[in-house]
Design an enzyme around this catalytic site. Structure first.
Site, PDB file in Angstrom:
ATOM      1  N   ARG A  33       1.414  12.005  -9.038  1.00  0.00           N
ATOM      2  CA  ARG A  33       1.880  10.648  -8.721  1.00  0.00           C
ATOM      3  C   ARG A  33       3.307  10.434  -9.219  1.00  0.00           C
ATOM      4  O   ARG A  33       4.052   9.619  -8.693  1.00  0.00           O
ATOM      5  CB  ARG A  33       0.989   9.597  -9.392  1.00  0.00           C
ATOM      6  CG  ARG A  33      -0.432   9.529  -8.882  1.00  0.00           C
ATOM      7  CD  ARG A  33      -1.102   8.274  -9.443  1.00  0.00           C
ATOM      8  NE  ARG A  33      -2.552   8.319  -9.327  1.00  0.00           N
ATOM      9  CZ  ARG A  33      -3.235   7.934  -8.249  1.00  0.00           C
ATOM     10  NH1 ARG A  33      -2.601   7.501  -7.188  1.00  0.00           N
ATOM     11  NH2 ARG A  33      -4.555   7.988  -8.238  1.00  0.00           N
TER      12      ARG A  33
ATOM     13  N   ASP B 251      -3.627   5.534   6.720  1.00  0.00           N
ATOM     14  CA  ASP B 251      -4.117   6.744   7.367  1.00  0.00           C
ATOM     15  C   ASP B 251      -4.988   6.296   8.551  1.00  0.00           C
ATOM     16  O   ASP B 251      -4.473   6.019   9.630  1.00  0.00           O
ATOM     17  CB  ASP B 251      -4.894   7.517   6.297  1.00  0.00           C
ATOM     18  CG  ASP B 251      -5.313   8.900   6.718  1.00  0.00           C
ATOM     19  OD1 ASP B 251      -4.601   9.525   7.491  1.00  0.00           O
ATOM     20  OD2 ASP B 251      -6.383   9.360   6.252  1.00  0.00           O
TER      21      ASP B 251
ATOM     22  N   GLU C  81       0.842  -1.194   0.000  1.00  0.00           N
ATOM     23  CA  GLU C  81       0.000   0.000   0.000  1.00  0.00           C
ATOM     24  C   GLU C  81       0.883   1.252   0.000  1.00  0.00           C
ATOM     25  O   GLU C  81       2.047   1.194   0.413  1.00  0.00           O
ATOM     26  CB  GLU C  81      -0.910  -0.069   1.251  1.00  0.00           C
ATOM     27  CG  GLU C  81      -1.808   1.106   1.498  1.00  0.00           C
ATOM     28  CD  GLU C  81      -2.883   1.334   0.448  1.00  0.00           C
ATOM     29  OE1 GLU C  81      -2.528   1.500  -0.737  1.00  0.00           O
ATOM     30  OE2 GLU C  81      -4.080   1.390   0.810  1.00  0.00           O
ATOM     31  N   ASP C  82       0.323   2.366  -0.461  1.00  0.00           N
ATOM     32  CA  ASP C  82       1.110   3.612  -0.462  1.00  0.00           C
ATOM     33  C   ASP C  82       1.177   4.245   0.922  1.00  0.00           C
ATOM     34  O   ASP C  82       2.241   4.617   1.404  1.00  0.00           O
ATOM     35  CB  ASP C  82       0.545   4.620  -1.498  1.00  0.00           C
ATOM     36  CG  ASP C  82      -0.956   4.894  -1.346  1.00  0.00           C
ATOM     37  OD1 ASP C  82      -1.619   4.269  -0.488  1.00  0.00           O
ATOM     38  OD2 ASP C  82      -1.469   5.742  -2.105  1.00  0.00           O
TER      39      ASP C  82
ATOM     40  N   PHE D  93      -1.088  16.359   4.187  1.00  0.00           N
ATOM     41  CA  PHE D  93      -1.432  15.685   2.939  1.00  0.00           C
ATOM     42  C   PHE D  93      -0.182  15.603   2.064  1.00  0.00           C
ATOM     43  O   PHE D  93       0.409  16.619   1.718  1.00  0.00           O
ATOM     44  CB  PHE D  93      -2.556  16.411   2.199  1.00  0.00           C
ATOM     45  CG  PHE D  93      -3.165  15.539   1.147  1.00  0.00           C
ATOM     46  CD1 PHE D  93      -4.116  14.588   1.488  1.00  0.00           C
ATOM     47  CD2 PHE D  93      -2.746  15.631  -0.169  1.00  0.00           C
ATOM     48  CE1 PHE D  93      -4.654  13.746   0.519  1.00  0.00           C
ATOM     49  CE2 PHE D  93      -3.280  14.788  -1.146  1.00  0.00           C
ATOM     50  CZ  PHE D  93      -4.235  13.847  -0.793  1.00  0.00           C
TER      51      PHE D  93
HETATM   52  P1  5GP Z   1      -7.164   4.655   5.208  1.00  0.00           P
HETATM   53  O1  5GP Z   1      -8.218   3.645   4.928  1.00  0.00           O
HETATM   54  O2  5GP Z   1      -5.952   4.096   5.910  1.00  0.00           O
HETATM   55  O3  5GP Z   1      -7.718   5.851   5.936  1.00  0.00           O
HETATM   56  O4  5GP Z   1      -6.807   5.255   3.817  1.00  0.00           O
HETATM   57  C1  5GP Z   1      -5.672   5.054   3.106  1.00  0.00           C
HETATM   58  C2  5GP Z   1      -5.826   5.732   1.769  1.00  0.00           C
HETATM   59  O5  5GP Z   1      -6.120   7.137   1.944  1.00  0.00           O
HETATM   60  C3  5GP Z   1      -4.539   5.706   0.994  1.00  0.00           C
HETATM   61  O6  5GP Z   1      -4.439   4.551   0.186  1.00  0.00           O
HETATM   62  C4  5GP Z   1      -4.623   6.965   0.178  1.00  0.00           C
HETATM   63  O7  5GP Z   1      -5.342   6.718  -1.007  1.00  0.00           O
HETATM   64  C5  5GP Z   1      -5.432   7.915   1.019  1.00  0.00           C
HETATM   65  N1  5GP Z   1      -4.564   8.885   1.756  1.00  0.00           N
HETATM   66  C6  5GP Z   1      -4.462   9.035   3.083  1.00  0.00           C
HETATM   67  N2  5GP Z   1      -3.605  10.021   3.418  1.00  0.00           N
HETATM   68  C7  5GP Z   1      -3.134  10.509   2.244  1.00  0.00           C
HETATM   69  C8  5GP Z   1      -2.179  11.545   1.916  1.00  0.00           C
HETATM   70  O8  5GP Z   1      -1.575  12.228   2.756  1.00  0.00           O
HETATM   71  N3  5GP Z   1      -1.951  11.747   0.593  1.00  0.00           N
HETATM   72  C9  5GP Z   1      -2.575  11.033  -0.384  1.00  0.00           C
HETATM   73  N4  5GP Z   1      -2.254  11.319  -1.634  1.00  0.00           N
HETATM   74  N5  5GP Z   1      -3.474  10.053  -0.106  1.00  0.00           N
HETATM   75  C10 5GP Z   1      -3.747   9.797   1.187  1.00  0.00           C
END
Ligand code: 5GP
Length: 180
Positions: free
Chosen positions: A164, A102, A98-99, A151
């Site tokens: 990206r 959050d 995963e990238d 962010f």
């Molecule tokens: P989670 O389910 O953990 O809240 O969400 C993870 C997803 O939220 C990541 O795969 C990404 O798509 C998005 N996300 C959360 N924080 C960021 C951020 O700081 N930058 C970007 N570009 N995407 C984020």
């Protein structure tokens, strides 16, 4: 990129150095096992491409694309599968790539789903983690870097599908999302 990036938080060199270390760790941990590396589209693509070059094992790769349901169901953490895996995961050792983590909802849901489908073991590898934002517990097995609650974009991560391709991780200037 100077017009949209507030600060470069992690340089390309630092990212590549860390990915090499993660690749070595994964190679050692999965010796003799059949590993399937699962990338979550689209954010993980650049990270995963670099990571797999540093894993010295006969791995296979698969991809999933997901999106969270609207605000109303965010607390359930349910995610919608836009593109599912091409292959069965039954009995396989899986590494989800995963990238960024959050709240943790996406990966919490996905790892449970893949376990229910009969995977032998599901582990998680993420380039970035924002631990301050976590609402559900997720066990992160391989982590690139922790980032502050800002962010971030670049190295696969987007804002409105842009940025990206930046080779580093940077925080976005406020005016970029204020102007939209
Ligand atoms: P989670 O389910 O953990 O809240 O969400 C993870 C997803 O939220 C990541 O795969 C990404 O798509 C998005 N996300 C959360 N924080 C960021 C951020 O700081 N930058 C970007 N570009 N995407 C984020």
């Amino acid at each position: 990129m100077d017009d949209v990036i507030k600060e470069v938080l992690i340089s390309e060199d630092e990212i590549h150095k860390r990915i090499k270390e993660l690749g070595n760790e994964i190679t050692n941990d999965y010796k003799g096992k059949d590993l399937v590396v699962i990338g979550i589209l689209k954010g993980a693509v650049i990270f995963m491409s670099e990571l797999v070059k540093n894993i010295d094992l006969p791995i296979t790769m698969d991809f999933m694309s997901v999106s969270s349901y609207g605000k109303s169901s965010i607390s359930t953490g349910e995610v919608r599968i836009i593109k599912d895996l091409d292959f069965s995961v039954e009995g396989k050792d899986l590494l989800i790539v995963e990238d960024i983590i959050d709240t943790g909802l996406t990966l919490n849901y996905l790892s449970e789903l893949l376990e229910k489908r009969g995977a032998n073991r599901v582990r998680i590898c993420t380039l970035l983690d924002k631990p301050e934002r976590r609402t559900v517990g997720v066990r992160v097995d391989y982590l690139g870097f922790e980032v502050p609650d800002e962010f971030v974009v670049g190295y696969g991560l987007d804002y409105a599908e842009l940025y990206r391709n930046f080779p580093f991780i940077g925080s976005l200037k406020e005016e970029v999302y204020m102007n939209k």
